[in-house]
Scaffold this active site. Structure first.
Site, PDB file in Angstrom:
ATOM      1  N   CYS A  52       0.834  -1.210   0.000  1.00 48.95           N
ATOM      2  CA  CYS A  52       0.000   0.000   0.000  1.00 48.95           C
ATOM      3  C   CYS A  52       0.868   1.260   0.000  1.00 48.95           C
ATOM      4  CB  CYS A  52      -0.906  -0.007   1.228  1.00 48.95           C
ATOM      5  SG  CYS A  52      -2.056   1.387   1.247  1.00 48.95           S
ATOM      6  N   CYS A  56       0.394   4.535   7.000  1.00 53.14           N
ATOM      7  CA  CYS A  56      -0.234   4.380   8.322  1.00 53.14           C
ATOM      8  C   CYS A  56       0.718   3.616   9.257  1.00 53.14           C
ATOM      9  CB  CYS A  56      -1.556   3.641   8.188  1.00 53.14           C
ATOM     10  SG  CYS A  56      -2.604   4.339   6.900  1.00 53.14           S
ATOM     11  N   CYS A  59       0.294  -0.209  10.246  1.00 54.39           N
ATOM     12  CA  CYS A  59      -0.217  -1.199   9.288  1.00 54.39           C
ATOM     13  C   CYS A  59       0.857  -2.085   8.655  1.00 54.39           C
ATOM     14  CB  CYS A  59      -1.004  -0.480   8.198  1.00 54.39           C
ATOM     15  SG  CYS A  59      -1.843  -1.634   7.103  1.00 54.39           S
ATOM     16  N   CYS A  96     -16.954  -8.641   4.789  1.00 49.96           N
ATOM     17  CA  CYS A  96     -16.237  -7.377   4.593  1.00 49.96           C
ATOM     18  C   CYS A  96     -14.964  -7.621   3.793  1.00 49.96           C
ATOM     19  CB  CYS A  96     -15.823  -6.783   5.937  1.00 49.96           C
ATOM     20  SG  CYS A  96     -17.142  -6.742   7.146  1.00 49.96           S
ATOM     21  N   CYS A 127     -19.743  -5.447   2.647  1.00 50.70           N
ATOM     22  CA  CYS A 127     -19.016  -4.275   3.116  1.00 50.70           C
ATOM     23  C   CYS A 127     -17.675  -4.256   2.396  1.00 50.70           C
ATOM     24  CB  CYS A 127     -18.797  -4.348   4.623  1.00 50.70           C
ATOM     25  SG  CYS A 127     -17.875  -2.927   5.265  1.00 50.70           S
ATOM     26  N   CYS A 187     -19.465   2.438   8.047  1.00 49.90           N
ATOM     27  CA  CYS A 187     -18.779   1.746   9.137  1.00 49.90           C
ATOM     28  C   CYS A 187     -17.504   2.543   9.389  1.00 49.90           C
ATOM     29  CB  CYS A 187     -18.454   0.314   8.704  1.00 49.90           C
ATOM     30  SG  CYS A 187     -17.371  -0.537   9.863  1.00 49.90           S
ATOM     31  N   ARG A 265     -18.389  -2.508  17.104  1.00 47.14           N
ATOM     32  CA  ARG A 265     -17.689  -3.764  16.818  1.00 47.14           C
ATOM     33  C   ARG A 265     -16.347  -3.827  17.516  1.00 47.14           C
ATOM     34  NH1 ARG A 265     -17.252  -3.856  11.424  1.00 47.14           N
ATOM     35  NH2 ARG A 265     -19.490  -4.097  11.496  1.00 47.14           N
TER      36      ARG A 265
HETATM   37  N1  SAM Z   1      -6.786   0.591   3.066  1.00 46.95           N
HETATM   38  C1  SAM Z   1      -8.045   0.853   3.616  1.00 46.95           C
HETATM   39  C2  SAM Z   1      -8.047   2.000   4.583  1.00 46.95           C
HETATM   40  O1  SAM Z   1      -7.097   2.182   5.310  1.00 46.95           O
HETATM   41  O2  SAM Z   1      -9.040   2.717   4.617  1.00 46.95           O
HETATM   42  C3  SAM Z   1      -8.690  -0.352   4.264  1.00 46.95           C
HETATM   43  C4  SAM Z   1      -7.926  -1.371   5.049  1.00 46.95           C
HETATM   44  S1  SAM Z   1      -7.293  -0.876   6.622  1.00 46.95           S
HETATM   45  C5  SAM Z   1      -6.293  -2.233   7.009  1.00 46.95           C
HETATM   46  C6  SAM Z   1      -8.673  -0.887   7.739  1.00 46.95           C
HETATM   47  C7  SAM Z   1      -8.462  -0.452   9.158  1.00 46.95           C
HETATM   48  O3  SAM Z   1      -7.868  -1.510   9.901  1.00 46.95           O
HETATM   49  C8  SAM Z   1      -7.562   0.734   9.440  1.00 46.95           C
HETATM   50  O4  SAM Z   1      -8.209   1.943   9.240  1.00 46.95           O
HETATM   51  C9  SAM Z   1      -7.208   0.528  10.899  1.00 46.95           C
HETATM   52  O5  SAM Z   1      -8.125   1.205  11.734  1.00 46.95           O
HETATM   53  C10 SAM Z   1      -7.329  -0.990  11.093  1.00 46.95           C
HETATM   54  N2  SAM Z   1      -6.008  -1.601  11.320  1.00 46.95           N
HETATM   55  C11 SAM Z   1      -5.039  -1.802  10.404  1.00 46.95           C
HETATM   56  N3  SAM Z   1      -3.938  -2.354  10.970  1.00 46.95           N
HETATM   57  C12 SAM Z   1      -4.205  -2.479  12.289  1.00 46.95           C
HETATM   58  C13 SAM Z   1      -3.451  -2.968  13.415  1.00 46.95           C
HETATM   59  N4  SAM Z   1      -2.209  -3.401  13.298  1.00 46.95           N
HETATM   60  N5  SAM Z   1      -4.051  -2.973  14.626  1.00 46.95           N
HETATM   61  C14 SAM Z   1      -5.324  -2.533  14.763  1.00 46.95           C
HETATM   62  N6  SAM Z   1      -6.066  -2.052  13.740  1.00 46.95           N
HETATM   63  C15 SAM Z   1      -5.524  -2.024  12.528  1.00 46.95           C
HETATM   64 FE1  SF4 Z   2      -2.887   1.169   3.386  1.00 47.16          FE
HETATM   65 FE2  SF4 Z   2      -2.863  -0.067   5.713  1.00 47.16          FE
HETATM   66 FE3  SF4 Z   2      -3.175   2.558   5.639  1.00 47.16          FE
HETATM   67 FE4  SF4 Z   2      -5.159   0.944   4.771  1.00 47.16          FE
HETATM   68  S1  SF4 Z   2      -4.402   1.098   6.854  1.00 47.16           S
HETATM   69  S2  SF4 Z   2      -4.361   2.792   3.770  1.00 47.16           S
HETATM   70  S3  SF4 Z   2      -3.949  -0.734   3.908  1.00 47.16           S
HETATM   71  S4  SF4 Z   2      -1.347   1.434   4.968  1.00 47.16           S
END
Ligand code: SAM
Ligand code: SF4
Ligand code: DTB
Length: 329
Positions: A52, A56, A59, A96, A127, A187, A265
């Site tokens: 990606c 973040c 992530c 989802c 979703c 959501c 959730r």
């Molecule tokens: N890429 C898209 C986005 O960020 O909108 C969707 C996928 S992203 C993985 C969905 C959500 O998962 C993130 O916004 C975050 O809140 C949660 N998430 C991701 N990695 C995580 C982690 N290591 N621990 C807890 N929540 C996590």
């Molecule tokens: Fe990309 Fe992970 Fe951020 Fe979603 S949460 S935008 S998958 S880096």
């Protein structure tokens, strides 16, 4: 009836209540608006994993970090449909689908649309979480029959810029508005335990409760620490930074009181939560979980552990639609 004019001081006052008083009030609000013994079951599938472009800090899927996760291409439609069939057979109500994109590309839309149509035809709620959407993309997904779109605010507006630098809080709000305007249910939630302060957690609940309309579903994740990501390394190296269960339950309870009709959730991080902590979350108004043994890239409690927990607590799987959607009909 649903208040969207909460002040931060009011949310702060909830967090400041004695713990048992806060949980008691949240449980009262829960019972006044929803069936407190029903918990919604949702299943996640990563339809496009890793690589990606966003950064973040939590992530595993960001190309900016060295989590070691292997990037994969968008799955084919049939493989997604067989995963959805398994989820349905396991009793899940909602499927989802998540993609590690900043936003979907035009060339991906036909496959995404076919996934929505196929999963919906199985009688599952759909979703998706695909990153940012413009108005046209939100409309395309709505026309395909998408029920919900997940897009998280993740934390307070102030803390957000410490978590992600490749997009802004306003970008997130803009996508949420596009999703709403297209008529897709929202959501939206965030993560607790990223090194944020109590004030950030207050700001996070406040941001959700003051959206023009409360999200139909609110996800509350506990940070799953992933080695190689900035926040995962921070937590692994500083175990003291972990948010304790009582503070986590406070976030659930405050969200329940501020957004009485929303589903709340219990999301990532449940695998490492004790049964007692989860029971407190359900007491405080959480009423939805992700089932199965995998989230997107990390582990989850698994169906047999959850069946045992539900039996112990006298909880049952929810069958109807979410209260805010029923009220809107
Ligand atoms: N890429 C898209 C986005 O960020 O909108 C969707 C996928 S992203 C993985 C969905 C959500 O998962 C993130 O916004 C975050 O809140 C949660 N998430 C991701 N990695 C995580 C982690 N290591 N621990 C807890 N929540 C996590
Ligand atoms: Fe990309 Fe992970 Fe951020 Fe979603 S949460 S935008 S998958 S880096
Ligand atoms: C949400 O708030 N939590 C889910 C869902 N929305 C997409 C994702 C949790 C991901 C946990 C980390 C992983 O498995 O990679």
């Amino acid at each position: 009836m649903l208040r969207t004019d909460w002040t931060r001081a009011e949310i702060r006052a909830l967090f400041d209540l004695p713990f048992t008083e806060l949980v008691f009030r949240a449980a009262q609000v829960h019972r006044a608006h929803q069936a407190a013994d029903e918990v919604q079951l949702c299943t996640l599938l990563s339809i496009k994993t890793g690589g990606c472009p966003e950064d973040c800090g939590y992530c595993s899927q960001s190309a900016h970090h060295g989590s070691g996760l292997k990037a994969e291409k968008l799955m084919d439609v049939n493989s997604v449909l067989s995963a959805a069939a398994e989820a349905k057979a396991a009793g899940s109500q909602r499927f989802c689908m998540g993609a590690a994109w900043r936003s979907p590309k035009e060339r991906d839309m036909p496959k995404v649309v076919a996934m929505i149509e196929g999963v919906k035809a199985m009688g599952l709620e759909t979703c998706m979480t695909l990153g940012m959407l413009d108005e046209g993309q939100a409309r395309t997904l709505a026309d395909a029959g998408l029920d919900y779109y997940n897009h998280n605010l993740d934390s307070s507006p102030e803390y957000y810029e410490r978590v992600t630098s490749t997009r802004t809080y306003q970008d997130r709000l803009d996508t949420l508005e596009n999703v709403r305007n297209a008529g897709v249910s929202v959501c939206c939630g965030g993560i607790v335990g990223m090194g944020e302060t109590r004030e950030d957690r207050i700001g996070f609940v406040h941001a959700l409760a003051t959206l023009p309309r409360h999200p139909e579903s609110v996800t509350v994740n506990a940070l799953v620490p992933i080695r190689g990501t900035p926040l995962g390394d921070m937590l692994a190296d500083t175990p003291m930074a972990r948010v304790d269960d009582i503070e986590f339950v406070r976030v659930v309870a405050a969200a329940r009181i501020a957004c009485p009709m929303s589903m709340i959730r219990l999301s990532a991080g449940r695998e490492s939560m004790s049964e007692a902590a989860q029971a407190l979350c359900f007491m405080a108004g959480a009423n939805s979980i992700f089932t199965g043994d995998k989230l997107l890239t990390t582990g989850n409690a698994g169906d047999s552990a959850d069946a045992a927990l539900f039996a112990k607590l006298g909880l049952r799987a929810m069958e109807g639609d979410e209260p805010m959607r029923v009220a809107a009909e």
